[in-house]
Scaffold this active site. Structure first.
Site, short mmCIF file in Angstrom:
data_model
loop_
_atom_site.label_atom_id
_atom_site.label_comp_id
_atom_site.label_asym_id
_atom_site.label_seq_id
_atom_site.Cartn_x
_atom_site.Cartn_y
_atom_site.Cartn_z
N GLU A 1 10.71 9.96 -18.92
CA GLU A 1 10.19 9.19 -19.93
C GLU A 1 10.14 9.84 -21.37
OE1 GLU A 1 10.09 6.10 -19.30
OE2 GLU A 1 9.66 5.52 -16.96
N LYS B 1 0.53 18.38 -13.77
CA LYS B 1 -0.15 19.24 -14.87
C LYS B 1 -0.34 18.16 -16.16
CE LYS B 1 1.58 20.93 -18.36
NZ LYS B 1 0.64 20.28 -19.21
N GLU C 1 11.42 9.95 -34.67
CA GLU C 1 10.23 9.05 -33.80
C GLU C 1 9.02 9.39 -34.73
OE1 GLU C 1 9.08 10.47 -30.20
OE2 GLU C 1 8.45 8.27 -29.70
N CYS D 1 4.94 5.47 -27.25
CA CYS D 1 6.42 5.55 -27.41
C CYS D 1 7.34 4.34 -27.49
CB CYS D 1 6.96 6.50 -26.23
SG CYS D 1 6.44 6.12 -24.43
P1 ADP Z 1 4.11 15.54 -27.20
O1 ADP Z 1 4.92 15.87 -28.50
O2 ADP Z 1 3.84 14.03 -26.82
O3 ADP Z 1 2.78 16.40 -27.18
P2 ADP Z 1 5.31 17.39 -25.35
O4 ADP Z 1 6.83 17.06 -24.80
O5 ADP Z 1 5.03 18.63 -26.04
O6 ADP Z 1 4.85 15.81 -26.21
O7 ADP Z 1 4.17 17.05 -24.23
C1 ADP Z 1 4.12 16.38 -23.08
C2 ADP Z 1 3.70 17.11 -21.89
O8 ADP Z 1 4.40 18.05 -21.63
C3 ADP Z 1 2.34 17.90 -21.91
O9 ADP Z 1 1.79 17.84 -20.76
C4 ADP Z 1 2.67 19.21 -22.41
O10 ADP Z 1 1.81 20.09 -22.03
C5 ADP Z 1 3.89 19.42 -21.50
N1 ADP Z 1 4.97 20.63 -21.94
C6 ADP Z 1 5.19 20.90 -23.36
N2 ADP Z 1 5.90 21.89 -23.48
C7 ADP Z 1 6.44 22.23 -22.02
C8 ADP Z 1 7.25 23.20 -21.30
N3 ADP Z 1 7.89 24.15 -22.01
N4 ADP Z 1 7.09 23.10 -19.88
C9 ADP Z 1 6.27 22.17 -19.37
N5 ADP Z 1 5.64 21.22 -19.78
C10 ADP Z 1 5.49 21.41 -21.27
#
Ligand code: ADP
Length: 484
Positions: A253, A177, A388, A287
């Site tokens: 990561e 995903k 960050e 990062c």
């Molecule tokens: P960023 O702040 O870099 O956007 P996120 O951790 O929100 O970091 O996003 C990184 C990935 O995690 C994206 O693919 C996002 O869709 C996914 N993501 C965010 N929230 C969830 C969740 N609750 N469950 C699964 N994947 C998630």
């Protein structure tokens, strides 16, 4: 390869299919807010379908020889290299980074396909001398099974191949995903995997606007044996807690808060050049981006002079324009976070060296642009010292001794990258050993490669990607004890 072919479909079991709901979501160019395409809005049921396809394909894929799996990955590498320009242009449109940086990223993404095409053939087991004369011990390495992967928007091609390539090389099948901001790049990568002839069900793609329902299925479905995630520490913790309920293997990561330390025995001009290049890479949305620049007080003035001169010459704008090195931030929330960190620092006594504002002239208000910014006199009390910073802001902090700067640098819950500039070999070795970070650049701003292990300590993550270590994450260890 046409750019919008299949862009609004999921890729499951070797077919481009609609999401169960039939829904799609819009994808925008962060430089000007214009819609550039649509992606399928997958949900939990689509994720479940994809996991079943991956499970069905697993036995055959794992049963191929490593040489056969290697050939598929090599084919994908060649196709990605041949499509480099097309992918790079899409990346600049969807993610915003300058075209030159997009080209570099596509190459980096392809490097993982090549590296793991090679590494697939080097998954060695071992024999161990047994304590009994009638006994033999043999250790096998076997693929863990179905992998679920979640990737971020900041490196929308290379973060995909960094997971898919080692998983497939090891004999695992995968459901991925991608981030909701950059689904189109992921679709293009999966088109390449399809064209490379990778069998149905081995690699599956579920795009989604709302990540949580897909994430829940990844965590709860017992067919998934391994979860690999790149993103925020906050989301990583949620997924790790969920994965623990079925003791699924995980790699994470997560965020970073990299110190960049410039010692008095280094050349401040050379160090300032390095700091300017790595700090503003991808508009600071990396990062491993330096988040705290520690400069020895005795060379502060020449460092700041050079750093300011370089940063204030950086051009901000659309990544398609010549000479632009700073693209847009990903969204409005990112812009607001940067603004908040800068105003908190200024309120608490930091000095503004350059930048410090949102850019709105020449149509830049249509995107999320922030001027490359340098703050000096930053102290540990300020938000920017702890949080960050995922943006183009460089906070500079003075220090007086090696002992002091080591304590300040290690004073964080993160532990991904750190950088030091020194011409003293003993000091370089002392710092390399004492910094609690997974990646240390010593007079080097780019300590990353498909051949090298990338990953963090503490709350920056678990496991490593790239290098020999990257494939280990997808392998089980099985011991055979034979009585003869
Ligand atoms: P960023 O702040 O870099 O956007 P996120 O951790 O929100 O970091 O996003 C990184 C990935 O995690 C994206 O693919 C996002 O869709 C996914 N993501 C965010 N929230 C969830 C969740 N609750 N469950 C699964 N994947 C998630």
């Amino acid at each position: 390869m046409q750019s919008n072919d299949h862009a609004n479909k999921l890729y499951i079991d070797g077919q481009w299919v609609n999401a169960d709901s039939g829904a799609t979501f819009d994808v925008f160019n962060p430089a000007n807010g214009e819609k550039i395409g649509e992606a399928a809005d997958g949900s939990g049921s689509d994720a479940a379908r994809a996991i079943e396809a991956a499970q069905k394909a697993f036995g055959q894929w794992a049963g191929l020889t490593a040489h056969q799996r290697s050939e598929y990955l090599y084919e994908a590498y060649q196709k990605m290299t041949a499509n480099r320009e097309h992918l790079a242009r899409l990346m600049t449109e969807e993610q915003g980074k300058p075209l030159k940086a997009s080209r570099g990223e596509v190459q980096y993404g392809a490097d993982f396909l090549l590296w793991y095409a090679e590494e697939a053939k080097r998954v060695y087991g071992k024999t161990i001398p047994a304590p009994r004369s009638d006994q033999r011990f043999m250790v096998l390495r076997q693929p863990v099974g179905v992998v679920a992967a979640i990737t971020p928007w900041n490196y929308p091609v290379s973060m995909v191949t960094r997971k898919v390539a080692p998983a497939l090389a090891a004999g695992c099948t995968i459901v991925l995903k991608p981030a909701e901001a950059t689904p189109l790049c992921a679709v293009e990568v999966f088109k390449i995997l399809h064209e490379a002839g990778i069998p149905a069900g081995v690699a599956n793609l579920v795009t989604a606007l709302n990540p949580a329902p897909v994430g829940e299925v990844f965590v709860q479905n017992p067919l998934v044996r391994k979860l690999t995630f790149t993103g925020s520490t906050e989301v990583g913790k949620i997924l790790a807690e969920g994965a623990a309920r079925q003791v699924k293997r995980i790699s994470l990561e997560l965020g970073g808060h990299a110190p960049f330390i410039v010692f008095e025995d280094s050349d401040p001009v050379h160090a300032a050049k390095g700091a300017a290049l790595i700090k503003f890479l991808n508009t600071g949305q990396t990062c491993i981006s330096p988040n705290r620049i520690f400069v020895h007080r005795s060379i502060m003035a020449p460092f700041i002079r050079e750093f300011k001169s370089r940063v204030s010459r950086m051009l901000t704008g659309s990544g398609f324009e010549d000479g632009v090195s700073i693209g847009p931030l990903v969204d409005n929330a990112a812009l607001q976070k940067v603004q908040q960190q800068v105003s908190d620092a200024l309120d608490q006594g930091a000095a503004l060296v350059c930048g410090g504002r949102r850019l709105t002239e020449d149509n830049l208000d249509r995107g999320h642009f922030y001027a490359p910014t340098v703050l000096s006199d930053v102290t540990p009390q300020m938000l920017i010292f702890r949080e960050e910073t995922f943006g183009p802001v460089a906070p500079i902090i003075a220090f007086d001794s090696e002992e002091e700067v080591l304590a300040l640098a290690n004073d964080t819950n993160y532990g991904l990258a750190a950088y030091i500039y020194t011409n003293n070999l003993s000091r370089a070795m002392r710092m390399f050993e004492a910094l609690n970070f997974g990646i240390i650049g010593i007079n080097d701003i780019n300590p990353t490669s498909a051949a090298a292990p990338f990953g963090g300590m503490q709350e920056s993550g678990l496991g490593r990607e790239g290098g020999r270590e990257g494939i280990e994450e997808y392998l089980e260890t099985k011991l055979g004890g034979f009585s003869i």
